[in-house]
Every structure is written in structure tokens, then in C-alpha cells.
Design a protein around this motif. Structure first.
Motif, PDB file in Angstrom:
ATOM      1  N   ILE A 318      15.111  48.675 -59.475  1.00  0.00           N
ATOM      2  CA  ILE A 318      15.740  48.787 -60.806  1.00  0.00           C
ATOM      3  C   ILE A 318      17.262  48.603 -60.668  1.00  0.00           C
ATOM      4  CG2 ILE A 318      16.155  50.313 -62.793  1.00  0.00           C
ATOM      5  CD1 ILE A 318      13.441  51.703 -62.027  1.00  0.00           C
ATOM      6  N   LYS A 322      19.673  45.922 -62.606  1.00  0.00           N
ATOM      7  CA  LYS A 322      20.847  46.309 -63.413  1.00  0.00           C
ATOM      8  C   LYS A 322      22.129  45.688 -62.837  1.00  0.00           C
ATOM      9  CE  LYS A 322      18.093  48.357 -65.906  1.00  0.00           C
ATOM     10  NZ  LYS A 322      17.514  47.513 -66.946  1.00  0.00           N
ATOM     11  N   TYR A 340      20.601  51.937 -66.218  1.00  0.00           N
ATOM     12  CA  TYR A 340      19.925  52.234 -64.943  1.00  0.00           C
ATOM     13  C   TYR A 340      19.161  53.550 -65.052  1.00  0.00           C
ATOM     14  CZ  TYR A 340      19.263  53.666 -60.078  1.00  0.00           C
ATOM     15  OH  TYR A 340      18.710  54.119 -58.894  1.00  0.00           O
ATOM     16  N   GLU A 342      18.288  55.089 -67.702  1.00  0.00           N
ATOM     17  CA  GLU A 342      17.231  54.989 -68.721  1.00  0.00           C
ATOM     18  C   GLU A 342      15.950  54.443 -68.105  1.00  0.00           C
ATOM     19  OE1 GLU A 342      18.973  52.692 -71.892  1.00  0.00           O
ATOM     20  OE2 GLU A 342      20.421  54.309 -72.249  1.00  0.00           O
ATOM     21  N   ASP A 343      16.077  53.371 -67.315  1.00  0.00           N
ATOM     22  CA  ASP A 343      14.884  52.754 -66.720  1.00  0.00           C
ATOM     23  C   ASP A 343      14.263  53.638 -65.641  1.00  0.00           C
ATOM     24  OD1 ASP A 343      14.931  50.612 -68.340  1.00  0.00           O
ATOM     25  OD2 ASP A 343      14.896  49.107 -66.735  1.00  0.00           O
ATOM     26  N   ARG A 346      12.582  56.468 -67.375  1.00  0.00           N
ATOM     27  CA  ARG A 346      11.448  56.004 -68.188  1.00  0.00           C
ATOM     28  C   ARG A 346      10.246  55.756 -67.266  1.00  0.00           C
ATOM     29  NH1 ARG A 346       9.783  51.137 -69.042  1.00  0.00           N
ATOM     30  NH2 ARG A 346      11.698  50.135 -68.353  1.00  0.00           N
TER      31      ARG A 346
END
Ligand SMILES: Cc1cc2nc3c(=O)[nH]c(=O)nc-3n(C[C@H](O)[C@H](O)[C@H](O)COP(=O)(O)OP(=O)(O)OC[C@H]3O[C@@H](n4cnc5c(N)ncnc54)[C@H](O)[C@@H]3O)c2cc1C
Length: 411
Positions: A318, A322, A340, A342-343, A346
Motif C-alpha cells: 500500500i 501511495k 495511506y 485510510e487504506d 480499511r
């Protein structure tokens, strides 16, 4: 030297970030203080996540790992409750029908991490410096200046991916994340040869022995008749109760009636070593101006299983995505890198939350005993637990009282 992305640490998190960047055609400089192959204290258990991520970056890399001879294919987990009732949970129900595609492995880190380093060396986009420690970080108006203590090695970079593990000084000093004993596990690991009673399909074993709660002992089978044996315990427990993990493990293997028999002819190979496990049982900010924290440097270890390699790979990939977006937008700001966190949360957050709840269940040995007793008699429950490895929504049920009530009345 100047670069757009510099990665500190060439362990699973850093290597994965570099490999994903290379796959997108973005060059990076990777710096590691060790010279590979190097050991890393670990249980050496690789879950299905590892292969999934490596295949996503490059299908051929996944194939090369599957063909590697240095790993042991493992088909499931054996949980042993404090009352000694055990339950075998395969990673996939009916796995015996097709054993051509193993997803779980046990693999010494000296071999696995070196595999990743070899993969990095195949890529012209990656420049790897081994035996070089990054000790100083200076934020400038147009980048970070990273250097070793003597200043003989310097890199100016637009963006830093921090993947230098559990003892990262960047995490502490720049990101301001401090070690909290209630969100940290102390672990020790040893290699033994000649243990008896291992599962025929190399299930990894987690023993929640009475004398070790809320910690546990693991036995993970390796090639050549060896196994990785270790103990992990929340640091606040070990500290408050003045527990010497090494002594606890050695005494248990010598005195516990079951272990005594299984280890009667076993031989310790090398030394017993310890290291910390920074847990993801608390949400933290994983980025700032021009940096992202990956893997153990971002406290992303699963608080129930102790699995950190898979999460290091996920967060590394990830971070690479980003980084590519930041380069394209020429924006390396704290705000831009919000995406970053957020992913990461998530994708990994729901699992970390469930595992935080499960970790608390270990405090109730009677509940664990009872669950194992039910499970050992109940094929449906075994299949449900098996599916839980893949489905977080199912795992969430374990944290809810209603799950146990239903179990009790549906016997
Ligand atoms: C006892 C124990 C058992 C475990 N068992 C398991 C298990 O069975 N399965 C599992 O998935 N996880 C397990 N873990 C967790 C797993 O080991 C980590 O989550 C994983 O190694 C994280 O990878 P990483 O790339 O973030 O960091 P690391 O693997 O720690 O890599 C960090 C790298 O950074 C380098 N470095 C450090 N400082 C610097 C510096 N200043 N400059 C340059 N380089 C630097 C180091 O040399 C190292 O190569 C266990 C951990 C412990 C301690």
C-alpha cells in the motif's frame, strides 16, 4: 545520492514496498543495516496472505516461492486449550482433496528474507545497500536527508518508507509512537530437532498452557526434522509478574507431562533468542510529512496470532501505491499521505479489531477450554473455525457473547 523514494529496512515490509514500486517502474533506494542472508527472531509462520501479496505484485514471484525447497508446506493450525483438549483447524475445509496448492508455510526467516532480497536484486529499478544503518533523519524544505552516524552515507529523498522493524528509532523519535507494554508482546524463539508427535500435514501448533496464560507456546514444523519453538506473552504481564520467558519455556519443556515426552530426544539447535512484537491492538497515525511507516515500524502485528509478516507485506504494498500517487501529484505532504492510513486500516483494520477482542478472550481460560471441548466434538464448529481464516466477518462472531449462547443450544 538523490532519489524519489528511499526505503529504510529490507525485511518483508521494505522489500515488498521496493518490489511493488519496481513493478510500477519507479526506482528506489533500499538501505539495510544487516548483510543478507541474516536471521530475524520470529516464529517463521507464513500465512496465506504472504503468497497472495507476492502473487499480486508478480505471479512468477509467487510461483518461485511455492517451488522453494527451504520451506515446509503447512495445512492448518492445532489449538490446544489449557485443559489440553486440542482442535485441528485446517486452513481450508477438505484440504486433503487437493494438496497441490499450499497457502501456508513455515520457513526460517534467514531463508525467506533472503528470497525477497534475491527478488530485489533481480530488479534494475532497486538499488540495495546492505550493511548500512540509517541513524539520522533531517527534514528539509524539499525532502529528507538520511544518513548514517558518521555521515559517510547520505541519501536525499523526496519520500521515506520506514520499514526498519520493531526497534525503529524513526517510529519513536519522528512519528512519536512509544512502546506501550499493553500493546506489545515479548517473544522468544529456539530451533529444536527431533520433537515427536508433529502433525502429519505439518499443522502449526499453538499451546495455551495454564502456566503460560495469557501467553502461549508454539511449535512450528520446519524441513529437515527441525521445528521453531517459542513463547510469546504480553509485555505488561511478563513485566508485572517478573516472568523470565526463556526459563519458563525450558522448564515447561522439561516438566510438562506432554512436552516432556515429545521433547525427550529433542536437541536444541543454536541459542534461544528474544525480540519484541509491536501489536496493532491500538490505531496509530502511520504517516507524516514525507514519510509512511510500514510493518513492525507501524505497529501492525496481529494481537491474537502474532502474525506480522503478512501485514508488513500488505502495508509495504500500500505504501508503494501511495508513493506512486504522491510522485505523480508531486505532493508528499502529511495531508496527501492520509490516504495511506485510510487504506491500511480499511484493509487490515477489521481483522486487527477482531484479533484484539480474541486476545482478551485468552484471559478467560474456562471459555477457551469450553470452546475447544465443543469444537473437538462438533464438525460444524471445526469447519466454521476453518472458514474464519479467510473471512473476517465470521471471525467477528467469536468476539460476540451470542456466538457462545447459540453454540451451547445448537449442540
Ligand atoms: C518471537 C517472534 C515470533 C514471531 N512469529 C511470527 C510468525 O510466526 N509469523 C509472522 O507472520 N510474524 C511473526 N512475528 C512478527 C514478524 O517477525 C514481524 O512482524 C516481521 O518481521 C515484520 O517485518 P518488517 O519488514 O516490518 O520488519 P523486520 O523483519 O524487523 O525488518 C526490518 C529490517 O530493518 C533493518 N533495520 C533496522 N534498523 C535499521 C536502520 N537503522 N537502518 C537500516 N536498516 C535497519 C533490519 O536489519 C531488518 O532487516 C514474530 C515476531 C517475533 C519477535
Amino acid at each position: 545520492m538523490e532519489t524519489k523514494v528511499c526505503i529504510i529496512g529490507a525485511g518483508p515490509g521494505g522489500a515488498c514496498a521496493a518490489l511493488q514500486l519496481a513493478q510500477m517502474g519507479i526506482p528506489s533506494i533500499v538501505v539495510d543495516k544487516a548483510v543478507f542472508p541474516r536471521d530475524k527472531v520470529c516464529g517463521d509462520g507464513l500465512s496465506g496472505k504472504v503468497l497472495t501479496i507476492l502473487e499480486r505484485i508478480d505471479k512468477d514471484m509467487g510461483k518461485r516461492l511455492q517451488q522453494a525447497v527451504f520451506k515446509m508446506d503447512s495445512w492448518g493450525v492445532k489449538f490446544v486449550a489449557p485443559n489440553r483438549i486440542g482442535m485441528d483447524i485446517p486452513y481450508a475445509p477438505n484440504y486433503q482433496e487437493d494438496m497441490s496448492n499450499p497457502r501456508g508455510f513455515v520457513c526460517k526467516r534467514i531463508d525467506f528474507d533472503n528470497f525477497l532480497v534475491d527478488e530485489m536484486k533481480r530488479r534494475p529499478e532497486i538499488t540495495l545497500y546492505e550493511g548500512t544503518s540509517i541513524d539520522k533523519y533531517e527534514l528539509l524544505s524539499d525532502g529528507y536527508l538520511l544518513s548514517n552516524n558518521s555521515g559517510t552515507f547520505q541519501v536525499k529523498t523526496q519520500l521515506v518508507i520506514v520499514a526498519n522493524g520493531a526497534h525503529s528509532s524513526f517510529t519513536k523519535d519522528v512519528a512519536g509512537i512509544k512502546m506501550e507494554p499493553e500493546h506489545y508482546v515479548a517473544g522468544i524463539r529456539a530451533y529444536y530437532k527431533g520433537i515427536t508427535g508433529l502433525h502429519k500435514d505439518n499443522f502449526i501448533e499453538l499451546h495455551f498452557l495454564k502456566e503460560m496464560l495469557p501467553g502461549y507456546l508454539w511449535i512450528f514444523p520446519l524441513p529437515n526434522g527441525e521445528a521453531n519453538v517459542g513463547v510469546g506473552m504480553l509485555s505488561n504481564n511478563a513485566r508485572n509478574n517478573k516472568i523470565n520467558l526463556k526459563k519458563l519455556m525450558v522448564d515447561t519443556l522439561a516438566a510438562d507431562p506432554v512436552m516432556k515426552e515429545r521433547f525427550a530426544n529433542a536437541e536444541l539447535v543454536g541459542s534461544i533468542d528474544g525480540y519484541g512484537l509491536p501489536l496493532g491492538s491500538k490505531k496509530r497515525k502511520l504517516h507524516g510529512e514525507r514519510y509512511m511507516l510500514v510493518g513492525d515500524a507501524g505497529y501492525l502485528i496481529d494481537p491474537f496470532t502474532g502474525e506480522g509478516i503478512g501485514n508488513a507485506l500488505y502495508s509495504g504494498r500500500i505504501a508503494a501505491q501511495k508513493a506512486a500517487a504522491a510522485i505523480a501529484a508531486n505532493d508528499f505532504s502529511d495531508k496527501f499521505l492520509d490516504a495511506y492510513d485510510e487504506d491500511v486500516y480499511r484493509i487490515l483494520g477489521p481483522e486487527l479489531q477482531v484479533s484484539t477482542k480474541l486476545q482478551k478472550l485468552i484471559k478467560y481460560p474456562w471459555l477457551f477450554n469450553w470452546l475447544m471441548k465443543m469444537g473437538s466434538r462438533n464438525k460444524q464448529l471445526q469447519e466454521l473455525m476453518s472458514c474464519m481464516f479467510h473471512e473476517v466477518d465470521l471471525r467477528k462472531k467469536l468476539g460476540k457473547p451470542m456466538f457462545y449462547v447459540k453454540l451451547l443450544f445448537n449442540r
